[in-house]
Design an enzyme around this catalytic site. Structure first.
Site, mmCIF file in Angstrom:
data_model
loop_
_atom_site.group_PDB
_atom_site.id
_atom_site.type_symbol
_atom_site.label_atom_id
_atom_site.label_comp_id
_atom_site.label_asym_id
_atom_site.label_seq_id
_atom_site.Cartn_x
_atom_site.Cartn_y
_atom_site.Cartn_z
ATOM 1 N N GLY A 101 -66.350 55.288 22.760
ATOM 2 C CA GLY A 101 -65.962 53.973 23.259
ATOM 3 C C GLY A 101 -64.775 54.109 24.188
ATOM 4 C CB SER A 118 -77.853 57.359 23.621
ATOM 5 O OG SER A 118 -79.145 56.987 24.015
ATOM 6 C CE LYS A 160 -74.050 54.508 20.605
ATOM 7 N NZ LYS A 160 -74.177 55.138 21.908
ATOM 8 N N GLY A 197 -69.247 58.598 27.355
ATOM 9 C CA GLY A 197 -70.267 57.714 27.897
ATOM 10 C C GLY A 197 -69.994 57.342 29.339
ATOM 11 C CB CYS A 250 -79.538 48.705 22.214
ATOM 12 S SG CYS A 250 -79.619 48.098 23.910
ATOM 13 C CG ASN A 275 -75.290 48.531 29.977
ATOM 14 O OD1 ASN A 275 -76.466 48.374 29.647
ATOM 15 N ND2 ASN A 275 -74.388 49.007 29.140
ATOM 16 C CB SER A 276 -77.983 43.555 30.769
ATOM 17 O OG SER A 276 -78.261 43.310 32.136
#
Lengths: 267, 311
Positions: free
Chosen positions: B249, B26, B171, B271, B136, B74-75
């Protein structure tokens, strides 16, 4: 857009820390437009440091030779890797990416191009495309010093009017391009404007246009750190404002890199 | 094309059947539409969509990305156009392109998850499964905040499971120290399997400005840098025999994919590699086929959990 591999035709130092790489790619030559970019893998095929690809705007396209070129400034691991490549080596890239600038088939229009530092790179291809359609192009660009004399030589071949500035006075007139524009804005009221350069420069341009009530279209090409390059990761966003005064984060890679200056919110 | 549906690649993860064990994670692949311009994304086992929330979310303040050594911070903050956008605007194209979708959803409470699930009922027959984003690290509400509380995990999973007739995936985050407990509660709630791991919480600082490099200060780390952490988490959860695992991962190659399966994954998620090697899925699926042939396996799932550790 396609995942492509292209043979490097030349990769030359053209100024202090600045290189020009020319790549053979009939697909790119056929499909790309000014303002678009390529996302290049800047490491050997199974090496992942640096991890992400690096975006570079298209500097020039030579249709006859089926080549496009990029300009790059040596900054970190990625550009050092690019510098190490030689003619005959192959680069792995995705392109053409971004919305870009569709050059109208109608001619005789007036365009003002404003560049700052490395931001002049996409303006060369744009100027060349506009001239090809017999438009009237004026280019104003500002630099820190005289590292961009090569760019003036390239621009001279296009036979367009231009004026260059440098902060230290070593190239063109001493001064900054936004001051020039501030003083001469009335001469360009009927020009369509395209700009590319540091964020502070674009912010000043927006203020100058607002202050002087410039009604014609003013655009800028933006740059951000990118991951995917195709609009899925939402990493490379800039803040924009829509007609209803609502803030929206838009991706530089897919919604841009070309935005109307009035929709961009500088913070 | 046939290769990618080689029967020896087909896997069952709980009650989820996939033609091959390669899944797109995702947030790294959209809904598969953009990438379809590069290659036919229908070859992929399943595409987990970007997480969709009830209402559109604007995401976090930029900068949202920062590259670290072999890693990506990342944010993003789950910028998305809302669930209706997926249903109305994307799903028709997903269907047309024969992409196998797993819909990722994000709510800030069990109530919101319930509402999301009720909106999905009418399209559930088009989906392979739903994935609950309970991990998240980049949002203040929902995500890891909800996913670190065992009771909430069970409640949310159970609500969605009862509303829908398709499998539910949860997740999980590597950032919680109660991973096995959380997985057990996902199971009690009716989850078919878990996805593991979401990003690791991380940070980077600009030494010239003294400012964090991310607008949101902290972010989630992904990419090859986190692969060993992911493997260890998957290995520990597999040993606990809770639920089947979709392992992810930092997978960048077919060799990485094999490692994850040996550690206990029934399927693997790609990913960050999607940003670097656009056609990674093709190379990885082909690599798995070669590995199966070379090792005379009947099915790729024969190697799940077969790491020889301490035996």
């Amino acid at each position: 857009m396609k995942a492509l591999k292209g043979e490097i035709i030349s990769n030359d130092k053209i100024s202090e820390n600045i290189y020009k790489m020319t790549v053979f790619s009939p697909y790119m030559v056929k499909h790309c437009i000014p303002g678009q970019f390529v996302n290049i893998k800047c490491s050997e095929s199974t090496v992942y440091d640096p991890l992400l690809r690096r975006p570079f705007s298209i500097y020039d396209v030579e249709e006859g030779f089926k080549v496009f070129s990029i300009l790059y400034l040596i900054k970190g691991k990625g550009t050092k890797y690019l510098k190490s490549l030689e003619p005959g080596d192959v680069i792995d890239f995705l392109g053409p990416l971004g919305n870009g600038i569709k050059v109208d088939d109608k001619s005789d229009k007036k365009y003002l191009l404003i560049g700052g530092g490395m931001g002049v790179a996409p303006l060369f291809y744009l100027a060349k495309s506009l001239i090809l359609k017999k438009n009237n192009v004026f280019l104003a660009a500002g630099f820190k010093d005289n590292k961009f004399i090569f760019f003036e030589k390239a621009i001279q071949l296009l036979k367009i009017n231009y004026q260059f500035f440098s902060e230290d006075g070593s190239h063109g007139a001493k001064g900054i391009v936004t001051d020039f524009l501030n003083n001469h804005i009335d001469e360009y009221r009927d020009y369509t404007i395209y700009s590319c350069g540091p964020s502070e420069m674009l912010k000043s341009l927006k203020e100058i246009f607002l202050r002087n009530n410039i009604k014609n279209k003013a655009y800028a090409l933006f740059e951000e750190i990118m991951a995917c390059g195709i609009g899925v990761c939402k990493g490379c966003v800039i803040k924009t404002i829509d007609k209803d005064n609502k803030y929206i984060y838009k991706t530089v890679c897919k919604d841009g890199p070309l935005f109307e200056l009035k929709e961009v919110v500088f913070e | 094309m046939n290769n990618f549906a080689d029967g020896r690649l087909a896997v069952n993860i709980g009650d989820i059947y996939l033609k091959n064990p390669v899944i797109m994670c995702s947030g790294t692949f959209g809904s598969g539409l953009e990438y379809n311009e590069i290659y036919e994304t229908q070859i992929i086992g399943a595409v987990v969509t970007k997480s969709f929330s009830l209402k559109p979310m604007e995401g976090n303040k930029p900068p949202r990305l920062c590259e670290t050594s072999s890693g990506l911070l990342n944010s993003i903050g789950l910028q998305n156009e809302g669930i209706e956008f997926f249903i109305q605007d994307q799903l028709p194209f997903v269907k047309k392109l024969k992409i196998s979708p797993i819909l990722s959803i994000l709510g800030t409470s069990s109530l919101e998850f319930a509402e999301l699930a009720s909106k999905i009922i009418k399209i559930e027959h088009e989906l392979i499964a739903v994935e609950l984003n309970l991990s998240c690290p980049n949002v203040n509400k929902g995500g890891i905040t909800l996913g670190s509380i065992p009771d909430s995990v069970e409640e949310v999973t159970s609500i969605v499971r009862k509303t829908l007739n398709i499998p539910v995936i949860v997740k999980l985050s590597p950032n919680n120290d109660n991973l096995i407990e959380i997985a057990k509660r996902a199971k009690s709630g009716g989850a078919a399997c878990v996805s593991l791991i979401n990003t690791l919480i991380g940070m980077a600082i600009d030494i010239n400005t003294f400012k964090p490099k991310l607008g949101n200060v902290i972010g989630g780390l992904s990419g090859p840098a986190i692969k060993p952490v992911a493997l260890a988490k998957i290995f520990s959860l597999y040993k606990a025999e809770v639920l089947p695992i979709i392992g992810m991962g930092g997978i960048f190659s077919w060799e990485d994919a094999i490692e994850f399966m040996l550690a206990g994954a029934s399927a693997v998620g790609l990913g960050t590699v999607n940003f670097v090697e656009y056609d990674a899925a093709i190379n990885i699926i082909n690599g798995l086929i070669d590995f199966i042939s070379k090792n005379n396996l009947n099915n790729i799932s024969d190697i799940t959990g077969k790491v020889k550790a301490g035996q």
